[in-house]
Design a protein around this motif. Structure first.
Motif: not given
Length: 399
Positions: A111-120, A214-221
């Motif tokens: 399992x991967x656990x993480x914290x992300x900011x509002x920019x992903x 991808x829609x929010x932060x990546x190439x697919x925006x």
């Protein structure tokens, strides 16, 4: 120990009339497009947001004031002049320093656990190996891992937790309905993890989560339609059009494990040969690498490492797998005809020859539409966090 999420902002006073559903939907949509504009263009003047969204300057100012009150955005320290004349604009930008979201990705071995900011962006991450795949134990250890990351990230406030996993994941109920490789069935992830963390928990399939990332932060925006193909131990897909991810009844869309793959030779538990998942899975890659004497374990990155050291058999295994992934992409392109195809597959992400082999199999006419994941070093962390961030950006005043 359960944590407390950021407080809600009341949308109307107790003495105000209850808003109609249509008004509530409109406010939610408007708030979403304003915050998305700040995400995509910030630092950005309110007048520019008004032009981009078609909302009135007064509405944009009102939403920005609410976001500032919540701590989601802040004014830039440096005013900007428009062409050197008139009053200077004070741009607004996301405040990525105050809030984080938790991300949990449940894979077969860990399992991967993480914290992300509002920019992903991933601000902290750790991997927790599975001594047991009992869901209560896996989720308890995930909660402990998140708590440790939040303790280290002193001064930030968690908005909630997103959970992503392969298999059949029902977003509405927050349940992993079926994950054959983990042996999970009808696991109430939202309920179990929410009780342990004290935070809002949202759950979705990892391919759909990564489409949103991808829609929010990546190439697919900005793409009008996006297909994401995830190739790991689990193989599944997700499709979004007009900013909406297709889920289907009980979120079963994207289950492509048993699509037949031309040229496949691997026998599947379903009784057929050449099903997509058994043909492309990392388990199959590692088994073939062991049979060739390249590796002696089950870690697919060791196959990539062997290829980097010049092992021709490892290179062949990876490029052959990429070509088969290309056949799968071609099949999905024929069915869905998306503007952009994003592929998460280890060889394609790490090696140019694998990406080239995939695109050759797709064909010159459509090759340029196919791109590797935007998050090569943090794809699993981003998958989990994107579940929660999608909720934030769809309805920012309620999170």
């Amino acid at each position: 120990m359960p944590r407390t999420a950021a407080p809600l902002l009341a949308s109307h006073s107790p003495h105000s009339p209850v808003p109609r559903a249509a008004d509530s939907d409109r406010r939610r949509t408007n708030a979403s497009v304003v915050l998305r504009s700040v995400l995509e263009h910030g630092p950005v003047a309110r007048s520019t947001i008004s032009r981009l969204t078609g909302l009135s300057p007064a509405s944009v100012t009102d939403y920005c004031a609410r976001f500032a009150e919540l701590g989601l955005i802040r004014e830039s320290a440096t005013p900007q002049r428009s062409k050197g004349v008139g009053r200077p604009h004070v741009p607004v930008d996301l405040d990525a320093s105050r809030f984080v979201v938790g991300g949990v990705h449940v894979a077969v071995p860990y399992t991967t656990v993480a914290l992300l900011d509002l920019r992903g962006r991933v601000v902290a991450e750790r991997r927790i190996g599975h001594d047991s795949t009992d869901p209560s134990l896996v989720l308890a250890r995930a909660a402990e891992g998140l708590d440790a990351l939040l303790t280290e990230a002193a001064g930030t406030t968690p908005l909630g937790v997103g959970v992503a996993a392969g298999g059949w994941v029902d977003r509405d109920s927050g349940t992993i309905v079926e994950h054959p490789l983990l042996g999970w069935r009808d696991v109430p992830v939202r309920e179990l993890l929410g009780a342990r963390t004290g935070l809002p928990v949202h759950v979705d399939g990892h391919a759909r989560a990564l489409v949103n990332g991808e829609r929010l932060f990546g190439r697919a925006r900005g793409s009008r339609s996006v297909l994401h193909l995830f190739v790991g131990n689990v193989v599944d897909a997700a499709f979004a059009t007009n900013d909406e991810v297709h889920h289907g009844p009980r979120s079963q869309a994207g289950a492509i494990a048993h699509l037949p793959l031309r040229g496949g030779t691997e026998p599947c538990d379903c009784g057929r040969v050449g099903c997509l998942q058994v043909e492309l899975s990392e388990r199959t890659l590692c088994r073939r690498a062991r049979e060739a004497g390249i590796v002696d374990g089950v870690n697919p990155t060791h196959v990539v490492a062997a290829a980097e050291c010049g092992d021709p058999v490892a290179v062949r295994l990876l490029t052959q797998r990429a070509r088969m992934v290309g056949r799968a992409v071609g099949l999905l392109l024929d069915i869905l005809n998306p503007e952009t195809v994003v592929v998460t597959e280890l060889g394609v992400v790490r090696r140019e020859d694998c990406l080239r082999a995939l695109r050759e199999e797709v064909g010159d006419a459509r090759a340029s539409a196919v791109v590797p994941t935007s998050f090569p070093d943090s794809v699993l962390a981003v998958a989990g966090g994107s579940v929660m961030l999608d909720v934030l950006y769809r309805d920012p005043l309620s999170v």
